[in-house]
Design a protein around this motif. Structure first.
Motif, mmCIF file in Angstrom:
data_model
loop_
_atom_site.group_PDB
_atom_site.id
_atom_site.type_symbol
_atom_site.label_atom_id
_atom_site.label_comp_id
_atom_site.label_asym_id
_atom_site.label_seq_id
_atom_site.Cartn_x
_atom_site.Cartn_y
_atom_site.Cartn_z
ATOM 1 N N SER A 302 0.831 -1.211 0.000
ATOM 2 C CA SER A 302 0.000 0.000 0.000
ATOM 3 C C SER A 302 0.862 1.256 0.000
ATOM 4 C CB SER A 302 -0.917 0.013 1.237
ATOM 5 O OG SER A 302 -1.634 1.210 1.309
ATOM 6 N N ARG A 303 0.340 2.293 -0.682
ATOM 7 C CA ARG A 303 1.014 3.598 -0.678
ATOM 8 C C ARG A 303 0.585 4.427 0.532
ATOM 9 N NH1 ARG A 303 0.531 6.320 -6.458
ATOM 10 N NH2 ARG A 303 1.964 7.731 -5.376
ATOM 11 N N GLU A 304 -0.318 3.869 1.338
ATOM 12 C CA GLU A 304 -0.746 4.517 2.571
ATOM 13 C C GLU A 304 -0.059 3.833 3.739
ATOM 14 O OE1 GLU A 304 -2.727 7.046 2.191
ATOM 15 O OE2 GLU A 304 -3.145 6.685 0.082
ATOM 16 N N GLY A 305 0.269 4.616 4.754
ATOM 17 C CA GLY A 305 0.847 4.055 5.955
ATOM 18 C C GLY A 305 -0.246 3.520 6.869
ATOM 19 N N VAL A 306 -0.126 2.260 7.289
ATOM 20 C CA VAL A 306 -1.126 1.620 8.138
ATOM 21 C C VAL A 306 -0.462 1.252 9.459
ATOM 22 C CG1 VAL A 306 -2.756 -0.274 8.397
ATOM 23 C CG2 VAL A 306 -2.343 0.727 6.132
ATOM 24 N N ILE A 307 -1.094 1.676 10.563
ATOM 25 C CA ILE A 307 -0.542 1.435 11.895
ATOM 26 C C ILE A 307 -1.662 0.893 12.768
ATOM 27 C CG2 ILE A 307 0.547 2.477 13.917
ATOM 28 C CD1 ILE A 307 1.627 4.641 12.036
ATOM 29 N N VAL A 308 -1.385 -0.180 13.520
ATOM 30 C CA VAL A 308 -2.335 -0.785 14.444
ATOM 31 C C VAL A 308 -1.833 -0.559 15.859
ATOM 32 C CG1 VAL A 308 -3.497 -2.894 15.171
ATOM 33 C CG2 VAL A 308 -3.019 -2.502 12.740
ATOM 34 N N VAL A 309 -2.698 -0.005 16.714
ATOM 35 C CA VAL A 309 -2.368 0.249 18.116
ATOM 36 C C VAL A 309 -3.282 -0.615 18.967
ATOM 37 C CG1 VAL A 309 -2.198 1.992 19.920
ATOM 38 C CG2 VAL A 309 -1.677 2.607 17.551
ATOM 39 N N ASP A 310 -2.701 -1.355 19.936
ATOM 40 C CA ASP A 310 -3.518 -2.233 20.766
ATOM 41 C C ASP A 310 -4.194 -1.444 21.880
ATOM 42 O OD1 ASP A 310 -1.543 -1.679 22.596
ATOM 43 O OD2 ASP A 310 -0.555 -3.623 22.411
ATOM 44 N N ALA A 311 -4.959 -2.189 22.720
ATOM 45 C CA ALA A 311 -5.729 -1.535 23.782
ATOM 46 C C ALA A 311 -4.841 -0.872 24.817
ATOM 47 C CB ALA A 311 -6.647 -2.561 24.465
ATOM 48 N N ALA A 312 -3.624 -1.343 24.960
ATOM 49 C CA ALA A 312 -2.696 -0.753 25.930
ATOM 50 C C ALA A 312 -2.000 0.481 25.398
ATOM 51 C CB ALA A 312 -1.670 -1.791 26.364
ATOM 52 N N GLY A 313 -2.261 0.858 24.146
ATOM 53 C CA GLY A 313 -1.644 2.043 23.565
ATOM 54 C C GLY A 313 -0.299 1.768 22.922
ATOM 55 N N GLU A 314 0.061 0.512 22.772
ATOM 56 C CA GLU A 314 1.329 0.157 22.152
ATOM 57 C C GLU A 314 1.121 -0.106 20.665
ATOM 58 O OE1 GLU A 314 4.156 0.304 23.684
ATOM 59 O OE2 GLU A 314 3.247 0.746 25.644
ATOM 60 N N ILE A 315 2.127 0.270 19.860
ATOM 61 C CA ILE A 315 2.060 0.043 18.417
ATOM 62 C C ILE A 315 2.341 -1.434 18.153
ATOM 63 C CG2 ILE A 315 3.083 0.627 16.192
ATOM 64 C CD1 ILE A 315 3.740 3.366 17.325
ATOM 65 N N ALA A 316 1.286 -2.127 17.638
ATOM 66 C CA ALA A 316 1.398 -3.562 17.408
ATOM 67 C C ALA A 316 1.851 -3.885 15.996
ATOM 68 C CB ALA A 316 0.061 -4.249 17.702
ATOM 69 N N PHE A 317 1.583 -3.000 15.027
ATOM 70 C CA PHE A 317 1.924 -3.297 13.632
ATOM 71 C C PHE A 317 2.062 -1.979 12.880
ATOM 72 C CE2 PHE A 317 0.413 -3.744 9.248
ATOM 73 C CZ PHE A 317 1.358 -4.656 8.753
ATOM 74 N N ALA A 318 3.011 -1.959 11.942
ATOM 75 C CA ALA A 318 3.194 -0.824 11.035
ATOM 76 C C ALA A 318 3.689 -1.368 9.707
ATOM 77 C CB ALA A 318 4.193 0.187 11.613
ATOM 78 N N ASN A 319 3.008 -0.993 8.605
ATOM 79 C CA ASN A 319 3.412 -1.507 7.288
ATOM 80 C C ASN A 319 4.638 -0.742 6.780
ATOM 81 O OD1 ASN A 319 2.290 0.930 6.618
ATOM 82 N ND2 ASN A 319 1.186 0.151 4.828
ATOM 83 N N PRO A 320 5.255 -1.189 5.683
ATOM 84 C CA PRO A 320 6.486 -0.550 5.197
ATOM 85 C C PRO A 320 6.324 0.943 4.911
ATOM 86 C CG PRO A 320 6.192 -2.684 4.150
ATOM 87 C CD PRO A 320 4.960 -2.446 4.933
ATOM 88 N N MET A 321 5.187 1.372 4.360
ATOM 89 C CA MET A 321 5.008 2.784 4.058
ATOM 90 C C MET A 321 4.955 3.612 5.329
ATOM 91 S SD MET A 321 4.948 5.037 1.760
ATOM 92 C CE MET A 321 4.793 4.003 0.299
ATOM 93 N N ALA A 322 4.350 3.061 6.393
ATOM 94 C CA ALA A 322 4.340 3.770 7.670
ATOM 95 C C ALA A 322 5.744 3.899 8.233
ATOM 96 C CB ALA A 322 3.419 3.055 8.667
ATOM 97 N N LEU A 323 6.552 2.838 8.081
ATOM 98 C CA LEU A 323 7.945 2.906 8.549
ATOM 99 C C LEU A 323 8.725 3.952 7.766
ATOM 100 C CD1 LEU A 323 8.673 -0.925 8.954
ATOM 101 C CD2 LEU A 323 7.970 0.718 10.706
ATOM 102 N N GLN A 324 8.371 4.110 6.482
ATOM 103 C CA GLN A 324 9.041 5.133 5.665
ATOM 104 C C GLN A 324 8.624 6.535 6.113
ATOM 105 O OE1 GLN A 324 8.485 4.607 1.464
ATOM 106 N NE2 GLN A 324 9.312 6.621 0.954
ATOM 107 N N PHE A 325 7.335 6.707 6.422
ATOM 108 C CA PHE A 325 6.866 8.021 6.884
ATOM 109 C C PHE A 325 7.542 8.416 8.180
ATOM 110 C CE2 PHE A 325 2.516 7.455 4.638
ATOM 111 C CZ PHE A 325 3.113 7.805 3.425
#
Length: 830
Positions: A302-325
């Motif tokens: 994806s050309r969009e950055g996707v980030i998943v945050v769990d219930a504790a407020g921790e970043i659980a997942f980030a796709n390559p575009m998000a890591l680039q941003f």
């Protein structure tokens, strides 16, 4: 799957051969509904049988009770009635033997005969109701004994001649009858007791039978209910257990499917439902696995950055575009870019990175209490927007700050640009005119407001274009159109309403009075010159010079605002008195001119003059105040009195002065000799003003004699004016003139100060009385003038007395009361 199985079952039932009544009844008996129905019928039969037997038993007991009452009790009552009848017969016969009156004896004999008949009837009923042979024998013995007693009684002759042994035989027979009556009563009473005991025995027996039958019915109903419960409880428990297992997720357990009743069908349906749920869950698992693979591929590419945050407020997942941003952050949310990432995810919207990159962040909550954030790079878009915004701001600033409305159309007559001022001019909502609309649509939107019409619209297409426009709300619009090089055109719209109103106002004020709106002196002279030009041989016109009486006191008492309101009301009444061809003008403070056209005779002017006097003297209600003014008129008639505007106005003014001098509230025609008197009056006015400026007046003092104390108690101040050439001028001549010229207030204040200065040198017991005119009394400066005179001269307030007329109290009680309280506070008497 369940739908296909149900359809197959319906088809199988449709193809199955129809069964006969016996098969139908067998199938029906196998259902729970049939078992409940049969149990209900059985319980109903038990209850009905028990009730039916109870009804029969109650009827039998009722019959016994009825027989006890109807036979035994009635037999006892009639036996006792027989005894009472015989006792009355014996008493009547005894009275017959004692009386010597044959008439009484005859009545007693008749009574005995009637009692004998009654006794026979009662005894007959007692025999009929008797239930035992002994009671019947006793009744028959009574009947024969009474007959024998009656025979003995009838064999008696005169009572005195009866032998004693006959009386003994009669008494002996009576005693025998009484004994038989006692036996009859006892026998019937014994029969009643026998019947009551039989009834009680029958009731007890029926109660025991009913209790036994009720117990059997209860036991039978309990057995039926127990059998029905045992038949339903087992399958129902199996269905409940199967439902609990399915709800708990145990989809592999066996479900019993025995039985042909409703519970059996329910269990079989639950087995089908379990199979369907298990198939659906397996299909959903496969679909989710496929979706997860597609989603993972989409996230990675994806050309969009996707980030998943769990219930504790921790970043659980980030796709390559998000890591680039967020440079330096790992997929697990660690690293140098984590702080910027957390800051960007705090809210939806746009976020600027430290390196100048712009991100648009969109957040969505997840089921687990976390969130899914999508970040888009909008740096290029932001740069373009900034450039476009700057350009639009410059253009909008130029367009919105224009004093004219502007519409720019292309070669196809479609709107390209419109500013806010155009919508304001035509009263349109801000979004009513938008780019892309045709000229005809813009026209329709303008017409829809009701301020303009299609015929007077600013444009229609690219051909018709007016240069000016009058809107229904009174606005005047100047329109200018210019063609553009691309074949379109630009139109500007300027609101020139105020400019035209100002021009019209200036033109109006040049010829009209500002306060009343009536023509002024310039317009009046034009009207008079026009009337002079139209004077015919038989018709002329009249000029009325009007002056309001007592206007200045009202103006000084209530204020200039009320005075102006009064002048407007007078102007309206004057305008209502004249015709459309006539003219009413205001040329001074309270001076009006009326031009009456088409006057054939001087009497025509007199009719209008009387109407004006009657109309104007009616009370005026002004700002919660009631005011009364009169009017005095001077009339001159053209062409007899002249054919020049200046001369006619002068003649009317001369006639007015004569009317004011002779009779206020009336009118006078101009006469040539009036001019000389007017010149004399004006000379007196000039001398009066000069005398006030030079203090050429004198104060004379007239003693006030007290009859109570027989001495002079004070003096009254009298104003006198000694003219250099005329000598002493009468106060009756110059005082009204001073009031008319507005000089009475300063003249009265001078008299007050002079009188106080002279009185302070007199003995302490003498007072000074000063006359105060109505105008001076209601003026705002009276209290300060009195206070200043007392303060400067040192005269005590108790020695000053002001004299006023009764009209002052009637004219304005409220203002007069306030002034009187203020004077009383100074110690002054009125």
């Amino acid at each position: 799957m369940q739908y296909s199985q149900a359809a197959a079952a319906m088809k199988a039932r449709a193809k199955a051969p129809s069964r006969g009544p016996a098969a139908f009844l067998g199938a029906f008996a196998a259902t729970i509904k049939a078992r409940i129905f049969i149990a209900f019928i059985a319980m109903s039969l038990l209850t009905g049988g028990l009730g039916y037997y109870a009804i029969i038993a109650i009827a039998h007991v009722g019959d016994l009770v009825g027989r006890t009452y109807d036979q035994s009790l009635m037999s006892i009552n009639y036996a006792r009635a027989t005894a009472a009848d015989f006792a009355k017969m014996r008493a009547a016969f005894a009275r017959q033997g004692l009386t010597k009156d044959r008439a009484v004896a005859a009545k007693l004999d008749a009574a005995i005969t009637e009692l004998h008949t009654t006794l026979a009837e009662d005894l007959t009923i007692a025999v009929e109701r008797a239930q035992s042979d002994r009671a019947v024998r006793a009744a028959l013995a009574v009947q024969s004994g009474v007959a024998a007693w009656d025979d003995i009684r009838r064999s008696f002759g005169e009572p005195a001649s009866v032998r004693p042994e006959r009386w003994d035989a009669l008494d002996h027979q009576a005693d025998a009858i009484d004994a038989q009556l006692d036996l009859l009563v006892n026998y019937t009473a014994g029969d009643g007791f026998t019947f009551r005991q039989a009834a009680r025995t029958a009731v007890g027996r029926e109660l025991r039978v009913n209790m036994a039958l009720a117990g059997l019915a209860i036991v039978g109903s309990a057995l039926i209910a127990l059998l029905l419960h045992r038949r339903i409880r087992g399958p129902l428990h199996a269905a409940s257990a199967a439902a609990e297992r399915i709800a708990g997720g145990h989809l592999d357990d066996d479900i019993p499917t025995h039985g042909r009743d409703e519970l059996g069908r329910l269990l079989r349906s639950m087995a089908v439902m379990r199979d369907n749920i298990r198939a659906m869950m397996q299909r959903e698992v496969r679909q989710r696995q496929s979706a997860e693979r597609l989603l993972a591929d989409a996230f990675q590419n994806s050309r969009e950055g996707v980030i998943v945050v769990d219930a504790a407020g921790e970043i659980a997942f980030a796709n390559p575009m998000a890591l680039q941003f967020f440079d330096g952050m790992s997929s697990a949310g660690n690293g140098g870019g984590e702080d910027h990432c957390r800051e960007a995810l705090t809210r939806d919207g746009e976020f600027c990175m430290p390196n100048g990159r712009w991100l648009r962040v969109s957040r969505n909550a997840t089921e687990g209490g976390g969130l899914l954030a999508v970040c888009s790079d909008i740096s290029v878009l932001k740069e373009q927007q900034a450039q476009l915004r700057q350009t639009n701001l410059r253009l909008d600033a130029a367009l919105d700050n224009m004093s004219q409305g502007l519409c720019l159309f292309d070669a196809d007559d479609r709107l390209m640009v419109v500013n806010r001022r155009y919508a304001q001019i035509y009263g349109l909502p801000a979004d009513a005119i938008t780019p892309g609309m045709t000229a005809r649509e813009v026209l329709a939107a303008s017409v829809a407001t009701g301020l303009t019409t299609a015929e007077a619209a600013p444009f229609e297409g690219a051909t018709i274009f007016p240069t000016s426009q009058e809107l229904s709300n009174g606005k005047a619009i100047a329109i200018e159109r210019r063609n553009t090089t691309d074949g379109g055109f630009v139109a500007t719209f300027e609101d020139v309403t105020e400019r035209r109103r100002a021009e019209a106002r200036i033109a109006f004020l040049a010829h009209h009075d500002v306060l009343t709106g009536l023509p002024n002196r310039i317009a009046l002279e034009q009207q008079i010159n026009s009337s002079i030009a139209q004077v015919g041989r038989d018709q002329g016109f009249a000029i009325f010079a009007l002056d309001l009486d007592d206007f200045r006191p009202i103006n000084d008492t209530f204020g200039h605002a009320v005075g102006d309101e009064l002048l407007v009301a007078v102007a309206n009444r004057l305008s209502a008195c004249v015709r459309e061809i006539d003219c009413v003008a205001r040329i001074g403070a309270d001076e009006f001119i009326v031009v009456q056209r088409a006057v054939e005779r001087p009497e025509d002017a007199a009719v209008l003059a009387r109407r004006i006097i009657d109309v104007l003297k009616a009370p005026y209600i002004l700002s919660n105040q009631i005011a009364n003014v009169g009017v005095t008129l001077g009339i001159t008639v053209s062409p007899g009195d002249g054919t020049n505007a200046g001369k006619l106005l002068k003649n009317a003014d001369v006639a007015l002065a004569r009317a004011k001098a002779e009779a206020r509230g009336a009118f006078r025609y101009f006469e040539p000799e009036m001019d000389a008197r007017l010149q004399e009056r004006r000379a007196l006015e000039r001398d009066l003003r000069h005398a006030l400026e030079t203090k050429a007046f004198e104060v004379f003092y007239q003693p006030i004699y007290s009859l109570g104390t027989e001495r002079i108690c004070g003096f009254e101040a009298l104003l006198r004016w000694k003219h250099p050439t005329r000598g002493f001028v009468s106060p009756a001549e110059f005082i009204p003139l001073a009031e008319e010229l507005g000089l009475i207030v300063p003249l009265g204040e001078w008299v007050l100060a002079q009188a106080c200065a002279d009185a302070v040198r007199w003995p302490d017991g003498l007072k000074i009385a000063v006359n105060v005119s109505a105008v001076q009394f209601t003026s705002a400066s009276l209290i300060s003038a009195v206070r200043d005179a007392l303060r400067v001269t040192g005269l005590p307030g108790r020695r000053l007395e002001l004299e006023i007329t009764e009209s002052v109290l009637v004219a304005n009680p409220g203002v007069t009361t306030a002034i009187l309280h203020s004077l009383k506070a100074l110690g002054v008497r009125v």
